[in-house]
Design an enzyme around this catalytic site. Structure first.
Site, PDB file in Angstrom:
ATOM      1  N   HIS A 327       0.792  -1.156  -0.159  1.00 58.18           N
ATOM      2  CA  HIS A 327       0.032   0.187  -0.355  1.00 58.18           C
ATOM      3  C   HIS A 327       1.127   1.144   0.041  1.00 58.18           C
ATOM      4  CE1 HIS A 327      -2.549   3.175   2.277  1.00 58.18           C
ATOM      5  NE2 HIS A 327      -3.110   3.299   1.623  1.00 58.18           N
ATOM      6  N   ASN A 328       0.608   2.808  -0.904  1.00 54.62           N
ATOM      7  CA  ASN A 328       1.296   3.596  -0.967  1.00 54.62           C
ATOM      8  C   ASN A 328       3.148   2.970  -1.272  1.00 54.62           C
ATOM      9  OD1 ASN A 328      -1.175   4.901  -1.042  1.00 54.62           O
ATOM     10  ND2 ASN A 328      -0.933   5.600   1.419  1.00 54.62           N
ATOM     11  N   GLU A 357       2.178  -0.086  -5.336  1.00 54.19           N
ATOM     12  CA  GLU A 357       0.566   0.861  -5.410  1.00 54.19           C
ATOM     13  C   GLU A 357       1.365   2.223  -6.184  1.00 54.19           C
ATOM     14  OE1 GLU A 357      -3.540   2.979  -3.163  1.00 54.19           O
ATOM     15  OE2 GLU A 357      -1.762   2.016  -2.413  1.00 54.19           O
ATOM     16  N   ASP A 359      -0.085   6.676  -6.634  1.00 57.39           N
ATOM     17  CA  ASP A 359      -1.018   7.546  -6.955  1.00 57.39           C
ATOM     18  C   ASP A 359      -0.455   8.249  -7.512  1.00 57.39           C
ATOM     19  OD1 ASP A 359      -2.248   5.826  -4.914  1.00 57.39           O
ATOM     20  OD2 ASP A 359      -1.615   7.183  -3.325  1.00 57.39           O
ATOM     21  N   HIS A 374       1.899  11.981  -2.266  1.00 62.14           N
ATOM     22  CA  HIS A 374       0.329  11.369  -1.446  1.00 62.14           C
ATOM     23  C   HIS A 374      -0.413  12.181  -1.248  1.00 62.14           C
ATOM     24  CE1 HIS A 374      -1.772   9.310   2.890  1.00 62.14           C
ATOM     25  NE2 HIS A 374      -3.197   9.144   1.262  1.00 62.14           N
ATOM     26  N   GLU A 408      -4.045   3.787  -8.427  1.00 59.14           N
ATOM     27  CA  GLU A 408      -4.715   5.818  -7.877  1.00 59.14           C
ATOM     28  C   GLU A 408      -4.658   6.893  -8.886  1.00 59.14           C
ATOM     29  OE1 GLU A 408      -5.291   7.531  -3.863  1.00 59.14           O
ATOM     30  OE2 GLU A 408      -5.495   5.396  -4.162  1.00 59.14           O
TER      31      GLU A 408
END
Length: 973
Positions: A327-328, A357, A359, A374, A408
């Site tokens: 995640h991230n 991931e 973003d 983020h 994302e």
């Protein structure tokens, strides 16, 4: 059998690595370039380099995280170093000579060791072969004797200018108790002064072992030895050692025909290998010291070594696997502030992660390069293309199986999205999967391709829209985020698919509201749970065309997903939403994950990058349970430990019940699971060795991760009696986990803590990868790195779970001859003493088997589909037991029997004296008090299982006796 033949052999070091090569080692901070000779020791424990001054630097192979060469290696930034290497000359071939070795205790705290060779392509060979040593499964999972040998190798390499071993090195290596080190050196007749030195020839392996035995005596192993050696004689014969191996080190669930016990002639080789005394070896005798080294050897690995290798079927659909997920990925610290780094993509992929991931956000003028960060936080940015370059380099260094990029996407610019797509195509090349495979079209009812089908491929998870033609031109910044792609979208390959009207309209409105113009308050509210995931923008044609098997959508309901039946559609859930679904509809969640994939990620309020426990979502079959890899907390430790198995492929095959559509599985089951034999695990923590650098009191925690219905989760020992971290002993009762419902989903954690709850080391191992017996458990750090010194000595015992009411039955099935012999003797004594009837083997009402001569045994879920014929013991003529087949790991056969414990338990439905359906008629009524039992009634007699058609013919029926001791006979005869 691993006790006689270890599955894995230590890695082999190529000759040129141990001979060494000339390099120049450079450092950008100091701007110093020094000639060195780079080597790997012959056993593959250390990478080390020697300067012209004869000084040496060591790098433990287990601490190396990556090796790089060519354009991926570090390049000097200092002009002074650039001049040294003539880097600014046009014909410079610097990139053909580079080598960078990356090491560190975790994924964030890294050190880069940079070398330049004198010849071209030397760096490439070194990078590949050193990384092969690092990735060998035994590098991190070596035996206790290997870790102790590493200490000897280092001591003999760190010599003073006179070529001797400084005694001060012993004090540095064993710092916990200096007086004990001095006493051990004296016991071996070696100098012990701080300024003394030892000639390497005076310190061979035999003297080193004697030094260790003096420093760290093992009284607990002496006790084990005493219980098995020849009476009044201080040694074991090969027969005694064979008995010990078969009784203690062998899995009691193994069948003696399929897995024959050890024989004395085989065990003789172990005595030859581990006995330090030559005279004892000639006599075939093992001393207590030899017993210590035998229990430290690779034959006594606590792990089933074959599980470390790639051993699972990799041809199942993607949805049938747990997938190591991040995640991230770009973050190195917290979620609100801290550095972002492209290096994190390399590190998580090297650790076996298969889903990362990104973003993505819109880049600023003038470059307008898309960035990764983020959103709405103070974290730093990295360029999108840097992350893609890092992924391209490291994607398949650890595992050849597919990598999933979870986008994302907040880039609301068609031009910048086109640039992102171009970077993916250019840097990934043939690795990027841009079209569905011919055998797996994107149609309802068609399963996903397998990891093997997608070997070496990179898949994009991004919103996918369908375009009838080229994307409409749009001015920069004029596009506002549009509706998320929902289950209502007409997907590729679905001609004429019609959306559900009312339900989909509601979803559309809901999504438009969520992704429209939000004020600051609404954004904060959304971030509190989903983070920025709910703010994604539309996918333009270039990015949309890269998406195939991983198409994200907003989750509507399990029923809606089942109706659509699209395996290539995936939904993401925060941990809170997933937990809510799991608690309300656990069975439907498991069924959903059989067909298509789900991704779970941490809630937005985890600003410290902490993690949730992944076990609860693995229990529901969720494939991508994404964690913050930069935080080495307990959830991340469990994730790393489990994905270390199956060849570090990043894919673990789910249990059959979590894959088959015809089976139902409830992770909250507290009783039993259909056809799965529960396991009873007992662990006795006996002692520890070299647990700390200081003299402290220590204790051990033992914890079980598994289904909610599994037994008590955590035990702990008392504090060690004294401040002794070299060889503390705990004399406590075993810790028992009585009923582990699904061993394939459970794992055991053993952690050592010092007084004050300071962490010293731990180990997490799946239950089905544990070996029974006495073992040394070599501990790992918080980041799952092997620790050289600390270890625990434990006794593990695993059995098939048997309820108390069936204990006598299973004992009888395990050894029927011994059981009935003891019963007959007891009956005769009772008859002589009381003049009455002898005691029956099983009292009325006990769960014994009941069908007669050739009738089918009643089946239960515990033995579904296995039709077994029962056979009276008196009629058993064959000495070879029938062996029922079964593919389940739990379906192991009991020694010397043609049945498993699970089969035996399935027969418990027919209790003694209970009526049964006779082949020729209905069950009969119970007998009058004191009268003979009627036909068709189960007698309290033990029966053995046999496959249909293999039993002897039925004997003629005889009238049952009404008085006196009943002969052993078949039911109803």
């Amino acid at each position: 059998m691993s006790l006689l033949n270890p599955v894995l052999l230590p890695p082999k070091v190529k000759a040129y690595l141990s001979q060494g090569e000339r390099f120049i080692k450079w450092d950008d901070e100091t701007t110093i370039a020094s000639p060195v000779i780079l080597r790997v020791d012959p056993k593959g424990y250390y990478l080390y380099w020697t300067y012209q001054s004869k000084e040496m630097d060591f790098l433990d192979i287990t601490s190396i995280r990556d090796t790089r060469f060519g354009k991926f290696a570090k390049i000097p930034k200092s002009q002074k170093l650039r001049d040294v290497f003539n880097m600014d000359f046009p014909d410079n071939n610097f990139l053909l000579k580079t080598l960078t070795v990356v090491s560190g205790p975790d994924m964030v705290d890294l050190t880069f060791h940079n070398f330049v060779s004198y010849k071209e392509n030397v760096g490439k060979n070194w990078a590949e072969d050193v990384l092969a040593l690092v990735k060998h499964p035994l590098t991190a999972n070596a035996s206790r004797s290997t870790f102790l040998d590493k200490i000897l190798v280092k001591l003999k390499m760190q010599l003073n200018p006179e070529g001797k071993i400084p005694v001060k090195n012993f004090f540095q290596m064993f710092p916990a108790d200096r007086k004990r080190v001095e006493a051990a050196l004296s016991a071996c007749h070696l100098p012990k002064g701080k300024n003394d030195a030892i000639n390497p020839e005076d310190f061979p392996e035999s003297v080193y072992k004697s030094f260790l035995m003096s420093l760290c005596p093992r009284p607990e192993i002496d006790e084990i030895f005493t219980s098995y050696h020849a009476k009044a004689k201080p040694y074991m014969t090969k027969e005694h050692l064979t008995k010990f191996i078969n009784q203690k080190q062998r899995d009691p669930r193994l069948n003696s025909l399929l897995f024959p016990p050890a024989r004395p002639d085989q065990v003789r080789g172990l005595i030859d290998k581990y006995e330090p005394s030559g005279i004892n070896v000639q006599r075939g005798q093992l001393s207590p010291e030899g017993m210590v080294w035998f229990l430290c050897g690779p034959e006594n690995s606590v792990l089933a070594q074959d599980k470390l290798l790639l051993h699972q079927d990799m041809t199942q659909p993607l949805s049938h696997y747990f997938i190591n997920s991040s995640h991230n990925t770009y973050l190195t610290a917290g979620q609100f502030s801290g550095l972002s780094s492209a290096e994190m993509y390399r590190q998580v992929l090297l650790a076996g992660c298969r889903c990362v991931e990104l973003d993505c956000w819109k880049g600023k003028p003038p470059d307008e390069e898309p960035i990764i960060t983020h959103g709405f936080t103070m974290t730093t940015d990295i360029y999108f293309k840097e992350a893609i370059e890092a992924i391209a380099e490291s994607a398949f260094k650890t595992s050849p199986y597919p990598v999933i990029l979870s986008f994302e996407n907040h880039v609301d610019s068609p031009r910048q999205q086109a640039k992102m797509a171009e970077y993916c195509r250019m840097m990934f090349g043939d690795m990027l999967l841009t079209e569905p495979l011919e055998k797996f079209p994107l149609k309802p009812g068609i399963p996903l391709p397998s990891p093997e089908d997608l070997r070496g491929k990179i898949l994009i998870k991004n919103k996918k829209n369908q375009f009838s033609g080229p994307a409409a031109p749009s001015t920069e910044g004029s596009c506002s985020p549009t509706a998320s792609v929902g289950e209502d979208t007409v997907w590729a390959g679905e001609e004429g698919a019609e959306p559900e009207e009312e339900e989909v309209e509601e979803v559309e409105e809901e999504e438009e509201e969520e992704s429209g113009n939000l004020d600051e308050e609404e954004i904060k509210k959304m971030q509190s749970d989903e983070g920025t995931a709910g703010l994604e923008v539309t996918a333009y044609e270039e990015m949309s065309s890269l998406v195939n098997y991983i198409q994200p959508t907003k989750f509507i309901s399990f029923e809606f997903s089942a109706q659509k039946n699209r395996s290539y559609v995936i939904s993401s859930f925060t941990e809170l939403k997933a937990y809510d679904l799991l608690s309300k509809a656990s069975v439907q969640f498991v069924d959903y994950n059989k067909r298509q994939m789900s991704r779970i990620y941490p809630k937005g309020t985890r600003m410290d990058s902490s993690n949730y426990m992944p076990q609860m979502f693995w229990n529901a079959g969720c494939q991508m349970v994404a964690l913050n890899f930069q935080t080495m907390d307990l959830p991340m430790q469990q994730n790393m430990a489990l994905f270390e198995f199956n060849g570090q492929s990043g894919y673990l095959l789910k249990h059959e019940f979590m894959r088959r559509p015809d089976k139902q599985f409830n992770p909250f089951s507290v009783d039993r699971i259909d056809v799965v034999v529960a396991t009873t695990l007992s662990i006795t923590v006996i002692s520890g060795q070299f647990l700390s650098d200081r003299s402290v009191r220590t204790y051990v925690e033992v914890e079980l991760f598994g289904l909610p219905g599994d037994p008590k989760r955590r035990y702990r020992t008392k504090l060690s009696p004294s401040a002794n971290s070299i060889n503390p002993v705990w004399k406590e009762e075993p810790f028992v986990f009585e009923k582990i419902l699904m061993p394939e989903l459970a794992s055991l954690r053993v952690a050592v803590m010092e007084e004050g709850n300071r962490f010293l080391g731990h180990r997490i191992i799946p239950i089905n990868a544990l070996n029974s017996g006495y073992h040394h458990l070599c501990l790992h750090s918080e980041s799952n790195m092997p620790l050289t010194m600390p270890a625990l000595f434990v006794f593990l015992e695993m059995k098939d779970y048997v309820p108390d009411t069936w204990a006598d039955l299973t004992v009888a099935l395990a050894n029927p001859i011994k059981f009935f012999s003891a019963h007959d003797k007891k009956s005769l004594k009772l008859k002589e003493a009381m003049g009455g009837l002898p005691e029956k083997p099983f009292p009325l009402g006990s769960p014994v088997v009941g069908p007669v001569n050739g009738a089918l045994a009643p089946t239960s879920n515990g033995s579904a589909g296995m039709h077994c014929r029962v056979l009276p013991q008196s009629a058993r003529t064959s000495t070879s037991p029938a062996v029922p087949t079964g593919t389940s790991p739990q379906n192991r056969l009991s020694p010397g029997m043609g049945t498993t414990v699970s089969d035996a338990l399935a027969l418990g439905k027919c209790a003694a004296g209970a009526p049964y359906s006779h082949p020729q008629g209905a069950g009969r009524s119970r007998p009058e008090p004191g009268g003979p039992p009627p036909r068709g009634t189960c007698q309290p007699t033990l029966w053995l299982l046999q496959l249909p058609g293999t039993g002897p013919r039925r004997r003629p029926r005889k009238k049952p006796r009404s008085r006196g001791p009943p002969a052993r006979r078949s039911c109803g005869s």
